[in-house]
Design an enzyme around this catalytic site. Structure first.
Site, PDB file in Angstrom:
ATOM      1  CB  THR A 118      -2.285  -8.739   2.407  1.00 36.35           C
ATOM      2  OG1 THR A 118      -1.088  -8.014   2.682  1.00 36.35           O
ATOM      3  CG2 THR A 118      -2.483  -8.835   0.906  1.00 36.35           C
ATOM      4  CD  GLN A 147       1.026  -5.161   2.056  1.00 33.50           C
ATOM      5  OE1 GLN A 147       0.656  -4.117   2.578  1.00 33.50           O
ATOM      6  NE2 GLN A 147       2.059  -5.869   2.486  1.00 33.50           N
ATOM      7  CG  ASP A 170      -0.243  -7.577  -2.575  1.00 40.52           C
ATOM      8  OD1 ASP A 170       0.739  -7.706  -3.321  1.00 40.52           O
ATOM      9  OD2 ASP A 170      -0.174  -7.655  -1.346  1.00 40.52           O
ATOM     10  CG  ASP A 191       5.380  -7.965  -5.037  1.00 42.31           C
ATOM     11  OD1 ASP A 191       6.166  -8.020  -5.990  1.00 42.31           O
ATOM     12  OD2 ASP A 191       5.746  -7.837  -3.861  1.00 42.31           O
TER      13      ASP A 191
END
Length: 217
Positions: A118, A147, A170, A191
């Site tokens: 990530t 991600q 992300d 997220d």
């Protein structure tokens, strides 16, 4: 991540009024300091088809602390790093709808030491303190590939005004220090706001584009 202030102007997130007041004082002082510093420096670099530089990274490499980098309308497909040694830089666009910094890295792509994770996917990586961005879009266009970070900031006292952050998973990583987001738009599905900083979102729009969580703190 600690959220301070308002998400969309409708109310506070549960932090105390004392902490909100402290952050407001911090932002006011920081804005005044940044304005004085930029006025003293007076240096402006231009990125664009008719500018001094064709890429944002080339302008960052040439800039000195306290410089303003004016990014003309266009789509800039590149990865940009603002190193720790270049504080008080400002990225200034004319309109976030027409000035976009974009890339499409995502977790699992091949890297020099194996698949990247990530924290190596960001389109823009701000390591320096006292960074400001205005009227720009930061995008990771990888989509539903895992991600894929649009912007990471590790520096303290970052300010983002009228900016857009676009991604899927992300999107935005305020990882350290303190940041202020003023009238920004953040979009993602999973997220898409996460990290370890203290961030204040003032009259921002947070758009969930699928049935996922907003934050992983």
């Amino acid at each position: 991540m600690v959220f301070l202030g308002e998400i969309d102007g409708s109310g506070r997130t549960g932090r105390s009024a004392y902490n909100i007041g402290q952050m407001k004082v911090f932002v006011a002082l920081l804005s005044a300091l940044s304005a004085c510093s930029l006025a003293a420096a007076g240096g402006e670099l231009t990125v664009g088809p008719k500018g001094q530089y064709q890429t944002v990274q080339a302008a960052v490499d040439a800039a000195t602390p306290h410089s303003v980098i004016h990014i003309q309308p266009g789509v800039y497909k590149e990865r940009v790093v603002v190193p720790y040694a270049k504080p008080f830089l400002t990225f200034r666009g004319d309109d976030p709808g027409t000035t976009v910094i974009t890339n499409n890295s995502h977790a699992g792509l091949p890297g020099p030491k194996g698949p990247i994770n990530t924290f190596a996917t960001q389109t823009v990586f701000i390591q320096a303190n006292d960074f400001t961005a205005e009227n720009l879009t930061f995008e990771n266009s990888a989509g539903n590939q895992g991600q894929a970070v649009a912007l990471t900031i590790m520096g303290d006292r970052g300010i983002f005004r009228n900016c857009r952050f676009l991604g899927y998973q992300d999107t935005l990583l305020p990882q350290a220090g303190r940041q202020y987001f003023d009238r920004c738009y953040i979009a993602g599905a999973v997220d898409f706001i996460f990290g370890g900083s203290a961030a204040w979102f003032d009259h921002c729009t947070i758009h969930v584009t699928a049935n996922g969580y907003i934050t992983a703190a």
